[in-house]
Design a protein around this motif. Structure first.
Motif, PDB file in Angstrom:
ATOM      1  N   ARG A  70       0.818  -1.218   0.000  1.00 12.52           N
ATOM      2  CA  ARG A  70       0.000   0.000   0.000  1.00 12.52           C
ATOM      3  C   ARG A  70       0.850   1.266   0.000  1.00 12.52           C
ATOM      4  O   ARG A  70       0.507   2.240  -0.658  1.00 12.52           O
ATOM      5  CB  ARG A  70      -0.946   0.019   1.213  1.00 12.52           C
ATOM      6  CG  ARG A  70      -1.952  -1.109   1.252  1.00 12.52           C
ATOM      7  CD  ARG A  70      -3.060  -0.954   0.273  1.00 12.52           C
ATOM      8  NE  ARG A  70      -4.013   0.026   0.769  1.00 12.52           N
ATOM      9  CZ  ARG A  70      -4.888   0.632   0.003  1.00 12.52           C
ATOM     10  NH1 ARG A  70      -4.947   0.361  -1.269  1.00 12.52           N
ATOM     11  NH2 ARG A  70      -5.715   1.512   0.495  1.00 12.52           N
ATOM     12  N   HIS A  71       1.973   1.254   0.742  1.00 15.94           N
ATOM     13  CA  HIS A  71       2.819   2.452   0.764  1.00 15.94           C
ATOM     14  C   HIS A  71       3.415   2.723  -0.622  1.00 15.94           C
ATOM     15  O   HIS A  71       3.573   3.869  -1.018  1.00 15.94           O
ATOM     16  CB  HIS A  71       3.915   2.340   1.836  1.00 15.94           C
ATOM     17  CG  HIS A  71       5.002   1.370   1.505  1.00 15.94           C
ATOM     18  ND1 HIS A  71       4.884   0.015   1.756  1.00 15.94           N
ATOM     19  CD2 HIS A  71       6.218   1.558   0.953  1.00 15.94           C
ATOM     20  CE1 HIS A  71       5.988  -0.600   1.365  1.00 15.94           C
ATOM     21  NE2 HIS A  71       6.801   0.310   0.872  1.00 15.94           N
ATOM     22  N   GLN A  72       3.719   1.670  -1.385  1.00 21.48           N
ATOM     23  CA  GLN A  72       4.248   1.859  -2.733  1.00 21.48           C
ATOM     24  C   GLN A  72       3.168   2.415  -3.656  1.00 21.48           C
ATOM     25  O   GLN A  72       3.430   3.301  -4.469  1.00 21.48           O
ATOM     26  CB  GLN A  72       4.785   0.542  -3.297  1.00 21.48           C
ATOM     27  CG  GLN A  72       5.467   0.713  -4.640  1.00 21.48           C
ATOM     28  CD  GLN A  72       6.683   1.607  -4.553  1.00 21.48           C
ATOM     29  OE1 GLN A  72       7.552   1.389  -3.718  1.00 21.48           O
ATOM     30  NE2 GLN A  72       6.750   2.630  -5.396  1.00 21.48           N
ATOM     31  N   GLU A  73       1.955   1.938  -3.513  1.00 21.90           N
ATOM     32  CA  GLU A  73       0.839   2.451  -4.303  1.00 21.90           C
ATOM     33  C   GLU A  73       0.614   3.937  -3.998  1.00 21.90           C
ATOM     34  O   GLU A  73       0.397   4.751  -4.898  1.00 21.90           O
ATOM     35  CB  GLU A  73      -0.431   1.655  -4.012  1.00 21.90           C
ATOM     36  CG  GLU A  73      -1.620   2.089  -4.823  1.00 21.90           C
ATOM     37  CD  GLU A  73      -2.864   1.270  -4.527  1.00 21.90           C
ATOM     38  OE1 GLU A  73      -3.895   1.571  -5.151  1.00 21.90           O
ATOM     39  OE2 GLU A  73      -2.827   0.357  -3.684  1.00 21.90           O
ATOM     40  N   TYR A  74       0.693   4.302  -2.713  1.00 20.18           N
ATOM     41  CA  TYR A  74       0.536   5.693  -2.300  1.00 20.18           C
ATOM     42  C   TYR A  74       1.623   6.570  -2.952  1.00 20.18           C
ATOM     43  O   TYR A  74       1.328   7.627  -3.527  1.00 20.18           O
ATOM     44  CB  TYR A  74       0.601   5.804  -0.774  1.00 20.18           C
ATOM     45  CG  TYR A  74       0.613   7.215  -0.274  1.00 20.18           C
ATOM     46  CD1 TYR A  74      -0.564   7.959  -0.205  1.00 20.18           C
ATOM     47  CD2 TYR A  74       1.799   7.822   0.106  1.00 20.18           C
ATOM     48  CE1 TYR A  74      -0.550   9.267   0.239  1.00 20.18           C
ATOM     49  CE2 TYR A  74       1.825   9.130   0.557  1.00 20.18           C
ATOM     50  CZ  TYR A  74       0.647   9.851   0.625  1.00 20.18           C
ATOM     51  OH  TYR A  74       0.663  11.144   1.067  1.00 20.18           O
ATOM     52  N   LEU A  75       2.880   6.116  -2.867  1.00 29.72           N
ATOM     53  CA  LEU A  75       3.976   6.891  -3.450  1.00 29.72           C
ATOM     54  C   LEU A  75       3.832   7.016  -4.965  1.00 29.72           C
ATOM     55  O   LEU A  75       4.102   8.075  -5.535  1.00 29.72           O
ATOM     56  CB  LEU A  75       5.318   6.249  -3.094  1.00 29.72           C
ATOM     57  CG  LEU A  75       5.712   6.327  -1.621  1.00 29.72           C
ATOM     58  CD1 LEU A  75       6.983   5.534  -1.370  1.00 29.72           C
ATOM     59  CD2 LEU A  75       5.877   7.772  -1.183  1.00 29.72           C
ATOM     60  N   ASP A  76       3.394   5.936  -5.623  1.00 26.35           N
ATOM     61  CA  ASP A  76       3.169   5.990  -7.071  1.00 26.35           C
ATOM     62  C   ASP A  76       2.109   7.032  -7.419  1.00 26.35           C
ATOM     63  O   ASP A  76       2.263   7.803  -8.363  1.00 26.35           O
ATOM     64  CB  ASP A  76       2.727   4.619  -7.597  1.00 26.35           C
ATOM     65  CG  ASP A  76       3.818   3.572  -7.517  1.00 26.35           C
ATOM     66  OD1 ASP A  76       4.997   3.941  -7.437  1.00 26.35           O
ATOM     67  OD2 ASP A  76       3.471   2.370  -7.541  1.00 26.35           O
ATOM     68  N   ASN A  77       1.032   7.055  -6.647  1.00 26.59           N
ATOM     69  CA  ASN A  77      -0.043   8.003  -6.907  1.00 26.59           C
ATOM     70  C   ASN A  77       0.386   9.445  -6.657  1.00 26.59           C
ATOM     71  O   ASN A  77       0.034  10.358  -7.414  1.00 26.59           O
ATOM     72  CB  ASN A  77      -1.284   7.666  -6.074  1.00 26.59           C
ATOM     73  CG  ASN A  77      -1.968   6.405  -6.560  1.00 26.59           C
ATOM     74  OD1 ASN A  77      -1.855   6.044  -7.724  1.00 26.59           O
ATOM     75  ND2 ASN A  77      -2.662   5.722  -5.677  1.00 26.59           N
ATOM     76  N   VAL A  78       1.147   9.677  -5.597  1.00 30.17           N
ATOM     77  CA  VAL A  78       1.655  11.020  -5.311  1.00 30.17           C
ATOM     78  C   VAL A  78       2.597  11.481  -6.423  1.00 30.17           C
ATOM     79  O   VAL A  78       2.520  12.622  -6.893  1.00 30.17           O
ATOM     80  CB  VAL A  78       2.372  11.070  -3.936  1.00 30.17           C
ATOM     81  CG1 VAL A  78       3.144  12.367  -3.768  1.00 30.17           C
ATOM     82  CG2 VAL A  78       1.375  10.885  -2.818  1.00 30.17           C
TER      83      VAL A  78
END
Length: 86
Positions: A70-78
């Motif tokens: 989830r943290h990687q998905e968050y960083l990708d979206n940001v």
């Protein structure tokens, strides 16, 4: 790592390198520039760099992509949302 490079090996002697994307919008709005280089050494040197990136990269699997942390998905979206500011 993301490689963003405008490098096109045209043939054994010629390469095109530049700062603009090769689409109409970029040519019309971004005022990038391309340079055609006629030098087999230059072309080979750039091709070696591209090959090293290929060797260091890995293929993204569309089946496992949604299962990334989830943290990687968050960083990708940001990163996607702020890409115009970078």
């Amino acid at each position: 790592m993301l490689l963003h490079a405008e490098f096109v090996p045209a043939d054994e002697d010629v390469a095109v390198v530049g700062s603009s994307n090769t689409d109409i919008r970029s040519f019309a709005l971004d005022h990038g520039v391309h340079l055609m280089v006629v030098d087999p050494g230059f072309r080979t040197g750039r091709q070696d760099v591209v090959q090293s990136y290929h060797e260091d990269s890995h293929e993204l699997d569309p089946n496992s992509w949604p299962a990334r942390p989830r943290h990687q998905e968050y960083l990708d979206n940001v990163a996607r949302l702020t890409s115009a500011l970078q």
